[in-house]
Structures are given as C-alpha cells and as structure tokens.
Scaffold this active site. Sequence first.
Site, PDB file in Angstrom:
ATOM      1  N   HIS A   1      -9.807   2.786  -0.466  1.00 21.16           N
ATOM      2  CA  HIS A   1      -8.389   2.438  -0.400  1.00 21.16           C
ATOM      3  C   HIS A   1      -8.043   1.554  -1.592  1.00 21.16           C
ATOM      4  O   HIS A   1      -8.371   0.365  -1.613  1.00 21.16           O
ATOM      5  CB  HIS A   1      -8.114   1.701   0.910  1.00 21.16           C
ATOM      6  CG  HIS A   1      -6.667   1.453   1.188  1.00 21.16           C
ATOM      7  ND1 HIS A   1      -5.670   1.725   0.279  1.00 21.16           N
ATOM      8  CD2 HIS A   1      -6.042   0.922   2.281  1.00 21.16           C
ATOM      9  CE1 HIS A   1      -4.498   1.390   0.801  1.00 21.16           C
ATOM     10  NE2 HIS A   1      -4.702   0.906   2.011  1.00 21.16           N
TER      11      HIS A   1
ATOM     12  N   GLU B   1      -0.995   6.218  13.244  1.00 21.09           N
ATOM     13  CA  GLU B   1      -0.626   7.379  12.445  1.00 21.09           C
ATOM     14  C   GLU B   1      -0.675   8.658  13.277  1.00 21.09           C
ATOM     15  O   GLU B   1       0.197   9.523  13.171  1.00 21.09           O
ATOM     16  CB  GLU B   1      -1.598   7.468  11.267  1.00 21.09           C
ATOM     17  CG  GLU B   1      -1.194   8.406  10.191  1.00 21.09           C
ATOM     18  CD  GLU B   1      -2.079   8.262   8.967  1.00 21.09           C
ATOM     19  OE1 GLU B   1      -1.737   8.891   7.961  1.00 21.09           O
ATOM     20  OE2 GLU B   1      -3.101   7.553   9.018  1.00 21.09           O
TER      21      GLU B   1
ATOM     22  N   PHE C   1       0.880  -3.237   4.462  1.00 20.67           N
ATOM     23  CA  PHE C   1       1.165  -4.585   4.957  1.00 20.67           C
ATOM     24  C   PHE C   1       2.628  -4.930   4.676  1.00 20.67           C
ATOM     25  O   PHE C   1       3.168  -4.582   3.630  1.00 20.67           O
ATOM     26  CB  PHE C   1       0.267  -5.602   4.267  1.00 20.67           C
ATOM     27  CG  PHE C   1      -1.155  -5.624   4.777  1.00 20.67           C
ATOM     28  CD1 PHE C   1      -1.570  -4.798   5.808  1.00 20.67           C
ATOM     29  CD2 PHE C   1      -2.079  -6.486   4.223  1.00 20.67           C
ATOM     30  CE1 PHE C   1      -2.865  -4.828   6.279  1.00 20.67           C
ATOM     31  CE2 PHE C   1      -3.385  -6.525   4.680  1.00 20.67           C
ATOM     32  CZ  PHE C   1      -3.788  -5.694   5.703  1.00 20.67           C
TER      33      PHE C   1
ATOM     34  N   LYS D   1      -9.335   8.876   1.595  1.00 22.41           N
ATOM     35  CA  LYS D   1      -9.905   7.532   1.523  1.00 22.41           C
ATOM     36  C   LYS D   1     -11.352   7.526   2.019  1.00 22.41           C
ATOM     37  O   LYS D   1     -12.108   6.602   1.712  1.00 22.41           O
ATOM     38  CB  LYS D   1      -9.063   6.552   2.342  1.00 22.41           C
ATOM     39  CG  LYS D   1      -7.692   6.252   1.755  1.00 22.41           C
ATOM     40  CD  LYS D   1      -6.963   5.193   2.579  1.00 22.41           C
ATOM     41  CE  LYS D   1      -5.570   4.911   2.025  1.00 22.41           C
ATOM     42  NZ  LYS D   1      -4.618   6.005   2.258  1.00 22.41           N
TER      43      LYS D   1
ATOM     44  N   HIS E   1      -2.589   8.677   5.705  1.00 24.73           N
ATOM     45  CA  HIS E   1      -2.956   7.367   5.170  1.00 24.73           C
ATOM     46  C   HIS E   1      -4.425   7.121   5.505  1.00 24.73           C
ATOM     47  O   HIS E   1      -5.194   6.692   4.657  1.00 24.73           O
ATOM     48  CB  HIS E   1      -2.057   6.282   5.769  1.00 24.73           C
ATOM     49  CG  HIS E   1      -2.314   4.926   5.199  1.00 24.73           C
ATOM     50  ND1 HIS E   1      -2.013   4.607   3.893  1.00 24.73           N
ATOM     51  CD2 HIS E   1      -2.858   3.795   5.745  1.00 24.73           C
ATOM     52  CE1 HIS E   1      -2.343   3.347   3.655  1.00 24.73           C
ATOM     53  NE2 HIS E   1      -2.864   2.836   4.756  1.00 24.73           N
TER      54      HIS E   1
ATOM     55  N   CYS F   1       0.799  -1.223   0.000  1.00 22.56           N
ATOM     56  CA  CYS F   1       0.000   0.000   0.000  1.00 22.56           C
ATOM     57  C   CYS F   1       0.836   1.280   0.000  1.00 22.56           C
ATOM     58  O   CYS F   1       0.270   2.373  -0.049  1.00 22.56           O
ATOM     59  CB  CYS F   1      -0.955   0.004   1.195  1.00 22.56           C
ATOM     60  SG  CYS F   1      -2.160  -1.335   1.109  1.00 22.56           S
TER      61      CYS F   1
END
Length: 421
Positions: A351, A325, A410, A346, A314, A174
């Site tokens: 996403h 975050e 990830f 997002k 993010h 990502c």
Amino acid sequence: MNRPTDDRRVVVTGIGVVAPGGIGQKAFWEMLVAGRTATRPISLFDATGFRSRIAAECDFDPAAEGLSPQQIRRMDRAAQFGVVAAREALADSGLELQSVPPERVGVSIGSAVGCTMGLEEEYVVLSDGGRQWNVDWRYGVPQLYGYMAPSTIAAEVAQDCAAEGPVALISTGCTAGLDSIGHGAQLLREGSADVVIAGATDAPISPITSACFDAIKATSPRNDDAEHASRPFDATRNGFVLGEGSAVLVLEERSAAERRGAHIYAEIAGFASRSNAYHMTGLKPDGREMAEAIRVALRRARLDPDAIDYINAHGSGTKQNDRHETAAFKRSLGGRAYEVPVSSIKSMIGHSLGAIGSIEVAACALALEHQTVPPTANLHHPDPECDLDYVPLTAREQRLDAVLSVGSGFGGFQSAMVLSR
C-alpha cells in the site's frame, strides 16, 4: 454507453509506472499477472525495534532511470518516482508535446505524505540526531523549503515536461491517486487543458511513517514471512504492508487522440468521491459512503451495475477495510456484486498510500488492454464475512468492457472510478 456528441470524453493514451517488483509498465504488468509478491524486509532504513519491519520497496536507481546528478540532489525520492513515471507515460503515448501549446498542457499529481524522506533526513541533521530541540537552520539544504511544500512534486513534473497549464498537487490521503486522475479528467472536460499528465507518487518507507502506523497497529507484524504478509480478504490478515511507487497517465480528449492515431488504453468514464464525516481512521461497517461514490461514478459513466466486469478493490488487508468494502460492493451493485470478479493488487505491491490509487488505475487500464483480471495473492483462507469472488492466487482471462476501481483513505475519503474500453 451512448453519450451526447458534445461530451468531451477523456481517454488514457500513455501509462508510466514505478512500482515494487518492476520499473516500467511492462515489468509491472508481468509481475501482476504472474501473481508475484514484492514485499520483503525493509532495507531503506534500519527497522530494528519496529513492530512492522516489512515493506514493498522499489528497486530504483535514479541515475539509471535518466535523472541528472542535479535532479537527484534536488528532488525527494517521491518526486524522482513521479518524473520517471511521467517520462515513460509521455513516451508511451507517442504525443509530441511540441505540437501542443504549453499553456494547454496540465499536470495533476497526487501524494499523501509528500517529501517525507527528504524532510525526515533533514530533520535528523538539523536536530543533531534529535538531540537539539531548537534545530539549527544553517545546516539545512537549499531544497528544504521545497520538501515542506508538497506542491513542488507537481512542479517538478510540470517543469520536466514544460507544462504551463493548470498544475495541482492533490493530497487526499490514500485516495489521492484516484482523485488526481479525476481532477485531471475534469480539466479536460471543462476545456481548461488539451492534455493532462495525471497520476500520483509517494515514497513513505521511512522511520516516521513506520512509527505512525506501528502506533495504531495498522501494518502487518508478520515479519518472519514478508512475502506472504499482505493478505487482503483472507481470514488470517492482520494489517497492510507499506509500499512506495508512482503511476502517471497521459489523458487526452478522445476525438483529438483519435485524430492523431493514438493508441487508447481506456476511457475515464466516471468518477466520484465522498466522505464519511465519521472518524479519522475508522470505517462504518455498512460501507454507505463508498457505495454512494460507486453509484455516482456509475451514473456519470451512464452504466448500470451489471455492466461492471471487474472491480479493482482497495483491499488493504485490514480487518475493517475489507469488510467495509465488501459491504459497499453489495450495497451499490446488488446481486451483481456476487458475480463480478474482485481483486487487490496490494497483495503483491503493498500500500503506497497516495500513489496506490493511480497505480491501481494503471492496472485497470492494462486489464482492459490485455483482457485479464490480476489475482489477489496470498488468499488461501477466505474470510466468511468477505464472500465475493476475490480471484485468489491466479490471474483470470475474461472479457472486460468496464471496470471499477475504488479507494478508501484516512479522514473518511472514499473514491470510485469507472474505466471502459
């Protein structure tokens, strides 16, 4: 902001976007500043029986976007997105590629899951709907090998714009969209190219991807309210909403762009990436590795934390990401974290895995262009643990000179990019 005169400073001169809710840069930006959401029930496949049956899909007609029948047959949906976004970016830049030696034009494309849709569709045919353990290769299309090798996406973009310089496919989950632009900027700084077409693309809305995220309960099951399902930093959030799309930028060395009178959206002032070396999907609550990426990106941009005017988060909408975050912003920016506006797009476009980082960088460049911070949609009940200024619901006009965009993926990947006017 003073930099040595021998720096090869990298600027953005063209932007192309294929996104949920709007194809093209203009439609994309208008949707963001309006705070509209593009999340809805999945239509690309029959999602009956899935835990999460919602996504942010692109209303994309490849023929209407100028792709030939041969290209449509050959290319996976992700590659189609990338080629269309690259064409828009080049047209927007006003750059005549014929004036640049082809070996001096590079391509850097990111993707997390490559040609997922093409691969899955072909497996269904070869395995007779999953009934045959030993698949029959004779039923495979000639493009099947290309679907297996994600690098063919970057090759398709390079072929379409006749780029013969360095070509790469960056696949870091990502964060791939941020990392691909960071790689493209580095090609320019080191002198390996004079123009780089950089960005990312992903089309992951398929049964296999949805099943994988269902299994770990990462996506939102708010199927009865798809429009409001993506809720970053909200106390009622319960997972992210899968998306798709692409954004591609034209990157040039600043002095060359100025000589040809190009419109400059922003400068790629600093970039860094780190890994938490901890867990495939888990995040440490202190945000230390993301904070380190932010600190290094700021150092490379020669900026202090107080210079950051906006953070494009993010902001996936999972419990652990948003807390992680928030902690990273406080750790890296200190008191400035409480003063600078933060938002997650997002909340509106979902996403799109590897593509989202480039889409968010495009949003940052447009935020600098229009001096406007896009909002975080669906943020009605702030999480007390996420106690920063997340720009809820409504866009905000304000002076922006430097913005920060971050990504988390990830595998423990953490990336940060600073853009400046």
